[in-house]
Design an enzyme around this catalytic site. Structure first.
Site, PDB file in Angstrom:
ATOM      1  N   LYS A  32     -22.185   1.541   1.669  1.00  0.00           N
ATOM      2  CA  LYS A  32     -21.704   2.628   0.807  1.00  0.00           C
ATOM      3  C   LYS A  32     -22.591   2.697  -0.429  1.00  0.00           C
ATOM      4  O   LYS A  32     -22.827   1.674  -1.081  1.00  0.00           O
ATOM      5  CB  LYS A  32     -20.256   2.379   0.378  1.00  0.00           C
ATOM      6  CG  LYS A  32     -19.714   3.462  -0.558  1.00  0.00           C
ATOM      7  CD  LYS A  32     -18.231   3.312  -0.798  1.00  0.00           C
ATOM      8  CE  LYS A  32     -17.874   2.465  -1.978  1.00  0.00           C
ATOM      9  NZ  LYS A  32     -18.102   3.114  -3.287  1.00  0.00           N
ATOM     10  N   HIS A  63     -16.174  17.670  -6.328  1.00  0.00           N
ATOM     11  CA  HIS A  63     -15.005  18.447  -6.741  1.00  0.00           C
ATOM     12  C   HIS A  63     -15.514  19.584  -7.629  1.00  0.00           C
ATOM     13  O   HIS A  63     -15.833  19.366  -8.794  1.00  0.00           O
ATOM     14  CB  HIS A  63     -14.031  17.543  -7.517  1.00  0.00           C
ATOM     15  CG  HIS A  63     -12.732  18.198  -7.861  1.00  0.00           C
ATOM     16  ND1 HIS A  63     -11.731  17.544  -8.538  1.00  0.00           N
ATOM     17  CD2 HIS A  63     -12.258  19.436  -7.609  1.00  0.00           C
ATOM     18  CE1 HIS A  63     -10.694  18.357  -8.694  1.00  0.00           C
ATOM     19  NE2 HIS A  63     -10.986  19.517  -8.146  1.00  0.00           N
ATOM     20  N   ASN A  67     -18.081  27.441  -3.389  1.00  0.00           N
ATOM     21  CA  ASN A  67     -19.479  27.805  -3.141  1.00  0.00           C
ATOM     22  C   ASN A  67     -20.436  26.689  -3.553  1.00  0.00           C
ATOM     23  O   ASN A  67     -21.401  26.379  -2.842  1.00  0.00           O
ATOM     24  CB  ASN A  67     -19.803  29.107  -3.890  1.00  0.00           C
ATOM     25  CG  ASN A  67     -21.176  29.626  -3.540  1.00  0.00           C
ATOM     26  OD1 ASN A  67     -21.502  29.795  -2.365  1.00  0.00           O
ATOM     27  ND2 ASN A  67     -21.996  29.852  -4.556  1.00  0.00           N
ATOM     28  N   THR A  68     -20.160  26.072  -4.689  1.00  0.00           N
ATOM     29  CA  THR A  68     -21.038  24.993  -5.181  1.00  0.00           C
ATOM     30  C   THR A  68     -20.948  23.777  -4.268  1.00  0.00           C
ATOM     31  O   THR A  68     -21.961  23.157  -3.928  1.00  0.00           O
ATOM     32  CB  THR A  68     -20.626  24.623  -6.622  1.00  0.00           C
ATOM     33  OG1 THR A  68     -20.746  25.797  -7.428  1.00  0.00           O
ATOM     34  CG2 THR A  68     -21.494  23.528  -7.199  1.00  0.00           C
ATOM     35  N   THR A 119      -6.935   5.567  -7.294  1.00  0.00           N
ATOM     36  CA  THR A 119      -5.983   4.450  -7.493  1.00  0.00           C
ATOM     37  C   THR A 119      -5.812   4.137  -8.980  1.00  0.00           C
ATOM     38  O   THR A 119      -4.872   3.447  -9.362  1.00  0.00           O
ATOM     39  CB  THR A 119      -6.446   3.184  -6.737  1.00  0.00           C
ATOM     40  OG1 THR A 119      -7.842   3.038  -6.916  1.00  0.00           O
ATOM     41  CG2 THR A 119      -6.144   3.288  -5.263  1.00  0.00           C
ATOM     42  N   ARG A 181      -9.727  -8.189   0.034  1.00  0.00           N
ATOM     43  CA  ARG A 181     -10.107  -9.516  -0.473  1.00  0.00           C
ATOM     44  C   ARG A 181      -9.783 -10.571   0.580  1.00  0.00           C
ATOM     45  O   ARG A 181      -8.814 -10.414   1.314  1.00  0.00           O
ATOM     46  CB  ARG A 181      -9.309  -9.867  -1.750  1.00  0.00           C
ATOM     47  CG  ARG A 181      -9.664  -9.026  -2.972  1.00  0.00           C
ATOM     48  CD  ARG A 181     -11.074  -9.312  -3.457  1.00  0.00           C
ATOM     49  NE  ARG A 181     -11.490  -8.494  -4.581  1.00  0.00           N
ATOM     50  CZ  ARG A 181     -12.092  -7.318  -4.495  1.00  0.00           C
ATOM     51  NH1 ARG A 181     -12.352  -6.773  -3.313  1.00  0.00           N
ATOM     52  NH2 ARG A 181     -12.467  -6.674  -5.579  1.00  0.00           N
ATOM     53  N   GLN A 190      -9.014  -5.427  -8.644  1.00  0.00           N
ATOM     54  CA  GLN A 190      -8.208  -4.746  -7.629  1.00  0.00           C
ATOM     55  C   GLN A 190      -6.784  -5.291  -7.693  1.00  0.00           C
ATOM     56  O   GLN A 190      -6.572  -6.499  -7.716  1.00  0.00           O
ATOM     57  CB  GLN A 190      -8.788  -4.986  -6.221  1.00  0.00           C
ATOM     58  CG  GLN A 190     -10.155  -4.399  -5.996  1.00  0.00           C
ATOM     59  CD  GLN A 190     -10.138  -2.896  -5.720  1.00  0.00           C
ATOM     60  OE1 GLN A 190      -9.122  -2.225  -5.915  1.00  0.00           O
ATOM     61  NE2 GLN A 190     -11.268  -2.362  -5.300  1.00  0.00           N
TER      62      GLN A 190
HETATM   63  O1  C5P Z   1     -15.982  -4.885  -5.206  1.00  0.00           O
HETATM   64  P1  C5P Z   1     -14.855  -4.200  -4.496  1.00  0.00           P
HETATM   65  O2  C5P Z   1     -14.571  -4.749  -3.112  1.00  0.00           O
HETATM   66  O3  C5P Z   1     -13.599  -4.076  -5.341  1.00  0.00           O
HETATM   67  O4  C5P Z   1     -15.422  -2.726  -4.256  1.00  0.00           O
HETATM   68  C1  C5P Z   1     -14.645  -1.684  -3.739  1.00  0.00           C
HETATM   69  C2  C5P Z   1     -15.442  -0.418  -3.681  1.00  0.00           C
HETATM   70  O5  C5P Z   1     -14.571   0.647  -3.287  1.00  0.00           O
HETATM   71  C3  C5P Z   1     -16.053   0.016  -5.008  1.00  0.00           C
HETATM   72  O6  C5P Z   1     -17.269   0.699  -4.733  1.00  0.00           O
HETATM   73  C4  C5P Z   1     -15.016   0.978  -5.579  1.00  0.00           C
HETATM   74  O7  C5P Z   1     -15.582   1.940  -6.426  1.00  0.00           O
HETATM   75  C5  C5P Z   1     -14.489   1.626  -4.308  1.00  0.00           C
HETATM   76  N1  C5P Z   1     -13.134   2.191  -4.412  1.00  0.00           N
HETATM   77  C6  C5P Z   1     -12.036   1.425  -4.769  1.00  0.00           C
HETATM   78  N2  C5P Z   1     -10.800   1.994  -4.834  1.00  0.00           N
HETATM   79  C7  C5P Z   1     -10.643   3.296  -4.569  1.00  0.00           C
HETATM   80  C8  C5P Z   1     -11.730   4.084  -4.204  1.00  0.00           C
HETATM   81  C9  C5P Z   1     -12.989   3.486  -4.141  1.00  0.00           C
HETATM   82  O8  C5P Z   1     -12.168   0.231  -4.990  1.00  0.00           O
HETATM   83  N3  C5P Z   1      -9.437   3.823  -4.600  1.00  0.00           N
END
Ligand code: C5P
Length: 232
Positions: A32, A63, A67-68, A119, A181, A190
């Protein structure tokens, strides 16, 4: 569509990204690329990682007016990314325009998924700032259904929501889930987390894993552990 582990390459430069990817030798994980790396290095970073044989989820969360977004998506489609995303808050017209822009003359296109609610947005912010009075869970499901009706392939969501999204939108509607995790890992920032194994049991289609792999002493071993828990 097979389950896979997507590594969040949240690095500040191409140099650091390649230093990381070189550790994987002949292995080519799905990666990603987010705003940080894309804005630092431009579209060339996508071309270079593609040339090395990786699949790419370009996480730019578009977002804007339909058109854009349509025209921007045509550019991303030409870059040959495998997956990209928009905010469902842009509404169905914007999401339909995104699909149009992404679709190549031969009818193929990258996967397109939607962000429902970030989130980082909680119930209080939803009510007080966005003036949305419904429970956040209902808002997430409604946005997922809008995405499905607009022809999108799935949503980004917590692994805790994956089963409910599949119930609301169908088993083949993709759930791409960060917030993963290992059982014995630090949570970092997180809050709502699951292990790769739990995410698999919840029916998540792709897990997005950043720091548990990128900050591990042995990133390749950590990636392999994700694959073992989530895919096999
Ligand atoms: O390092 P970590 O595992 O927390 O990375 C999670 C990835 O997912 C990061 O790139 C974060 O920006 C992305 N992400 C997230 N929660 C979301 C949407 C995207 O952690 N709701």
């Amino acid at each position: 569509m097979g389950k896979d582990v997507i590594i969040a390459c949240d690095f500040e430069s191409a140099e650091k990204t390649f230093e990381f990817l070189n550790k994987f030798g002949g292995k080519k994980p799905f990666v990603k690329i987010g705003m940080e790396l894309f804005y630092a290095e431009g579209p060339d970073i996508v071309r270079k990682i593609k040339e090395r044989g990786h699949k790419i989820f370009l996480d730019l969360k578009l977002h804007d007016i339909p058109n854009t977004v349509k025209k921007a998506m045509a550019v991303l489609s030409n870059l040959d990314v495998d997956m990209c995303n928009v905010h469902a808050a842009g509404t169905s017209r914007m999401m339909e325009a995104a699909i149009e822009g992404l679709t190549r003359p031969d009818g193929t296109r990258p996967l397109l998924i939607a962000v429902t609610q970030l989130t980082s947005t909680d119930q209080t912010a939803l009510e007080d700032e966005l003036l949305i009075k419904e429970p956040i869970k209902d808002v997430v499901m409604k946005y997922a259904q809008n995405a499905k009706r607009s022809g999108l392939d799935g949503v980004v969501c917590s692994p805790l929501e994956a089963a409910a999204v599949h119930t609301a939108c169908g088993a083949d509607f993709l759930t791409v889930t960060p917030g993963v995790r290992f059982a014995d890992n630090e949570k970092g920032d997180q809050k709502r987390i699951m292990t790769p194994e739990q995410a698999k049991l919840e029916g998540s289609d792709y897990i997005v894993v950043g720091r548990p792999i990128t900050a591990a002493d042995d990133p390749v071993a950590a990636y392999n552990r994700c694959l073992e828990e989530f895919v096999s």
